[in-house]
Motif scaffolding. Structure first.
Motif, PDB file in Angstrom:
ATOM      1  N   SER A  73       0.829  -1.211   0.000  1.00  0.00           N
ATOM      2  CA  SER A  73       0.000   0.000   0.000  1.00  0.00           C
ATOM      3  C   SER A  73       0.864   1.261   0.000  1.00  0.00           C
ATOM      4  O   SER A  73       0.522   2.252  -0.645  1.00  0.00           O
ATOM      5  CB  SER A  73      -0.975   0.005   1.179  1.00  0.00           C
ATOM      6  N   GLU A  74       1.988   1.232   0.699  1.00  0.00           N
ATOM      7  CA  GLU A  74       2.868   2.405   0.731  1.00  0.00           C
ATOM      8  C   GLU A  74       3.522   2.660  -0.621  1.00  0.00           C
ATOM      9  O   GLU A  74       3.622   3.806  -1.066  1.00  0.00           O
ATOM     10  CB  GLU A  74       3.971   2.216   1.781  1.00  0.00           C
ATOM     11  N   LEU A  75       3.991   1.592  -1.264  1.00  0.00           N
ATOM     12  CA  LEU A  75       4.800   1.756  -2.477  1.00  0.00           C
ATOM     13  C   LEU A  75       4.000   1.738  -3.775  1.00  0.00           C
ATOM     14  O   LEU A  75       4.570   1.978  -4.841  1.00  0.00           O
ATOM     15  CB  LEU A  75       5.892   0.680  -2.515  1.00  0.00           C
TER      16      LEU A  75
ATOM     17  N   PHE B 117       9.968  -7.658  -1.363  1.00  0.00           N
ATOM     18  CA  PHE B 117      10.304  -6.275  -1.005  1.00  0.00           C
ATOM     19  C   PHE B 117      11.073  -5.613  -2.145  1.00  0.00           C
ATOM     20  O   PHE B 117      10.782  -4.475  -2.529  1.00  0.00           O
ATOM     21  CB  PHE B 117      11.093  -6.265   0.295  1.00  0.00           C
ATOM     22  N   GLU B 118      12.049  -6.322  -2.698  1.00  0.00           N
ATOM     23  CA  GLU B 118      12.819  -5.773  -3.815  1.00  0.00           C
ATOM     24  C   GLU B 118      11.904  -5.473  -4.999  1.00  0.00           C
ATOM     25  O   GLU B 118      12.038  -4.430  -5.654  1.00  0.00           O
ATOM     26  CB  GLU B 118      13.914  -6.758  -4.237  1.00  0.00           C
TER      27      GLU B 118
ATOM     28  N   SER C 282       9.400  -1.758  -8.618  1.00  0.00           N
ATOM     29  CA  SER C 282       8.214  -1.252  -9.317  1.00  0.00           C
ATOM     30  C   SER C 282       8.008   0.230  -9.048  1.00  0.00           C
ATOM     31  O   SER C 282       7.701   1.005  -9.969  1.00  0.00           O
ATOM     32  CB  SER C 282       6.971  -2.042  -8.889  1.00  0.00           C
ATOM     33  N   ALA C 283       8.162   0.630  -7.797  1.00  0.00           N
ATOM     34  CA  ALA C 283       8.006   2.053  -7.454  1.00  0.00           C
ATOM     35  C   ALA C 283       9.069   2.895  -8.149  1.00  0.00           C
ATOM     36  O   ALA C 283       8.770   3.997  -8.645  1.00  0.00           O
ATOM     37  CB  ALA C 283       8.071   2.235  -5.942  1.00  0.00           C
TER      38      ALA C 283
ATOM     39  N   ALA D 131      19.011  -1.949  -9.617  1.00  0.00           N
ATOM     40  CA  ALA D 131      20.185  -1.800  -8.743  1.00  0.00           C
ATOM     41  C   ALA D 131      19.850  -0.934  -7.526  1.00  0.00           C
ATOM     42  O   ALA D 131      20.277  -1.234  -6.411  1.00  0.00           O
ATOM     43  CB  ALA D 131      21.356  -1.210  -9.524  1.00  0.00           C
ATOM     44  N   LEU D 132      19.077   0.118  -7.734  1.00  0.00           N
ATOM     45  CA  LEU D 132      18.677   0.970  -6.604  1.00  0.00           C
ATOM     46  C   LEU D 132      17.785   0.209  -5.628  1.00  0.00           C
ATOM     47  O   LEU D 132      17.934   0.334  -4.410  1.00  0.00           O
ATOM     48  CB  LEU D 132      17.951   2.221  -7.108  1.00  0.00           C
ATOM     49  N   ALA D 133      16.870  -0.596  -6.156  1.00  0.00           N
ATOM     50  CA  ALA D 133      15.993  -1.397  -5.288  1.00  0.00           C
ATOM     51  C   ALA D 133      16.824  -2.365  -4.456  1.00  0.00           C
ATOM     52  O   ALA D 133      16.579  -2.536  -3.251  1.00  0.00           O
ATOM     53  CB  ALA D 133      14.965  -2.151  -6.129  1.00  0.00           C
ATOM     54  N   ARG D 134      17.807  -2.986  -5.071  1.00  0.00           N
ATOM     55  CA  ARG D 134      18.668  -3.926  -4.338  1.00  0.00           C
ATOM     56  C   ARG D 134      19.496  -3.202  -3.281  1.00  0.00           C
ATOM     57  O   ARG D 134      19.674  -3.696  -2.167  1.00  0.00           O
ATOM     58  CB  ARG D 134      19.563  -4.682  -5.307  1.00  0.00           C
TER      59      ARG D 134
END
Length: 194
Positions: A72-74, A132-133, A138-139, A157-160
């Motif tokens: 819901s947050e992302l 989570f990643e 996706s966001a 890469a940023l998500a990781r």
């Protein structure tokens, strides 16, 4: 004729989750579970299986409660980058809250305590991290598509990086009395999103 259960299995599972979360797997004995849940050893085994099976069910319960919050947050409509920033800052803030500090994150705790030698626990940790990643990725893809994130930034890469940072925030937050340590790290990571 089958006997009916004299306790609520759902409430017992939640109670077991809370005990495992606060103490860890190894430090929680079956006797501790009996006392904390208020049900007999035979009922625990008949309903949940072994201590290990109960722990895995507790991990599953934790994922059921945490994943919808992150989703819901992302995935809110509108700008995506502020939501990512909010999640990172929330993790850092939670790591400094006295009661939360001692427990940390159930998945992170499991990774530190069991993942190296427990294949089932490790698999659940990986599934949690993958989810989570994916939410972060996706966001960040949305943020880049909406012009919030520079075109040259790699959302995967940023998500990781954020996933690894936030797991580290949970570990450091449990052990450090200095909330600035995790807050400053989180803020520095967020500069990579500019």
């Amino acid at each position: 004729m089958a006997r009916t259960k004299e306790f609520d299995p759902d409430a017992a599972l939640q109670s077991a989750l809370e005990l495992f979360w606060s103490r860890g797997y190894e430090a929680t004995s079956v006797a501790d579970l009996v006392e904390h849940l208020g049900i007999g050893r035979a009922s625990i085994y008949a309903t949940f299986g072994s201590k290990h099976e109960l722990y895995l069910k507790a991990m599953d319960r934790y994922a059921e409660t945490q994943n919808p919050l992150l989703l819901s947050e992302l995935s809110r409509p509108g700008p995506a980058l502020p939501a990512v920033r909010e999640v990172v800052r929330r993790f850092a803030a939670e790591a400094a809250v006295p009661g939360r500090r001692q427990t940390g994150c159930f998945v992170t705790n499991t990774a530190a305590e069991l993942a190296a030698h427990d294949r089932d626990a490790a698999r659940r940790v990986e599934v949690s991290w993958d989810r989570f990643e994916t939410l972060l990725h996706s966001a960040l893809v949305r943020a880049r598509a909406q012009g919030e994130l520079p075109a040259g930034r790699d959302p995967r890469a940023l998500a990781r990086m954020l996933l690894v940072l936030l797991q580290g925030v949970r570990i450091v937050g449990k052990a450090s009395d200095d909330p600035a340590r995790v807050r400053d790290a989180a803020e520095q990571a967020l500069t990579l999103l500019d």
